[in-house]
Design a protein around this motif. Sequence first.
Motif, PDB file in Angstrom:
ATOM      1  N   SER A  12      12.296  -6.264  13.334  1.00  0.00           N
ATOM      2  CA  SER A  12      11.130  -5.424  12.046  1.00  0.00           C
ATOM      3  C   SER A  12      12.221  -5.189  11.513  1.00  0.00           C
ATOM      4  O   SER A  12      12.809  -4.312  10.579  1.00  0.00           O
ATOM      5  CB  SER A  12      10.609  -4.717  13.663  1.00  0.00           C
ATOM      6  N   GLY A  13      10.433  -4.750  10.280  1.00  0.00           N
ATOM      7  CA  GLY A  13      10.853  -4.502   9.102  1.00  0.00           C
ATOM      8  C   GLY A  13       9.740  -4.269   7.872  1.00  0.00           C
ATOM      9  O   GLY A  13       8.840  -4.684   7.984  1.00  0.00           O
ATOM     10  N   ARG A  14       9.827  -3.384   7.235  1.00  0.00           N
ATOM     11  CA  ARG A  14       8.485  -3.239   6.200  1.00  0.00           C
ATOM     12  C   ARG A  14       9.556  -3.804   4.728  1.00  0.00           C
ATOM     13  O   ARG A  14       9.998  -4.211   4.904  1.00  0.00           O
ATOM     14  CB  ARG A  14       8.009  -1.995   5.989  1.00  0.00           C
ATOM     15  N   PHE A  15       8.002  -4.704   3.927  1.00  0.00           N
ATOM     16  CA  PHE A  15       8.441  -5.456   3.021  1.00  0.00           C
ATOM     17  C   PHE A  15       9.382  -4.495   1.936  1.00  0.00           C
ATOM     18  O   PHE A  15      10.415  -5.711   2.043  1.00  0.00           O
ATOM     19  CB  PHE A  15       7.131  -5.540   2.024  1.00  0.00           C
ATOM     20  N   GLY A  16       9.444  -3.735   1.548  1.00  0.00           N
ATOM     21  CA  GLY A  16      10.460  -2.966   0.592  1.00  0.00           C
ATOM     22  C   GLY A  16      11.368  -3.202   1.195  1.00  0.00           C
ATOM     23  O   GLY A  16      12.799  -3.066   1.064  1.00  0.00           O
ATOM     24  N   GLU A  17      11.404  -2.573   3.047  1.00  0.00           N
ATOM     25  CA  GLU A  17      13.424  -3.464   3.389  1.00  0.00           C
ATOM     26  C   GLU A  17      13.761  -4.368   3.506  1.00  0.00           C
ATOM     27  O   GLU A  17      14.827  -4.177   3.543  1.00  0.00           O
ATOM     28  CB  GLU A  17      12.751  -2.170   5.102  1.00  0.00           C
ATOM     29  N   ILE A  18      12.890  -5.031   3.845  1.00  0.00           N
ATOM     30  CA  ILE A  18      13.221  -7.110   4.313  1.00  0.00           C
ATOM     31  C   ILE A  18      13.941  -7.012   2.500  1.00  0.00           C
ATOM     32  O   ILE A  18      14.905  -8.175   1.904  1.00  0.00           O
ATOM     33  CB  ILE A  18      11.745  -7.991   4.270  1.00  0.00           C
TER      34      ILE A  18
END
Length: 110
Positions: A39-45
Amino acid sequence: MTASNRSAPLTRAESNLLQALSARWAMHILLALHASDASGRFGEIQERVPGISNRVLSGRLADLESSGLVSRDVAATRPVSIRYRLTDHGQQVAGVLTRLREVAESPGGM
């Protein structure tokens, strides 16, 4: 795999999966989500996939979502929070990619 089905044409599902994985950055994104507990948010990815642009990441996430490998979860918060996660199918594929990475990094690998 037997000799008889080794030369059989790809099924539609196999062809679709290979097409989704062959897109530039697709495998990197799947591995990044897999490494982050899926799982991850856009910026984290984007941080986990150095060199990918916003536009390409956005498009590739949409492609992976339409392929059934990634799902998009939208939380009705302020601001809206969107998280991407691997589907069960995406988890299986990312597991195979992780194994390929291990083979490549082993002695005698690429």
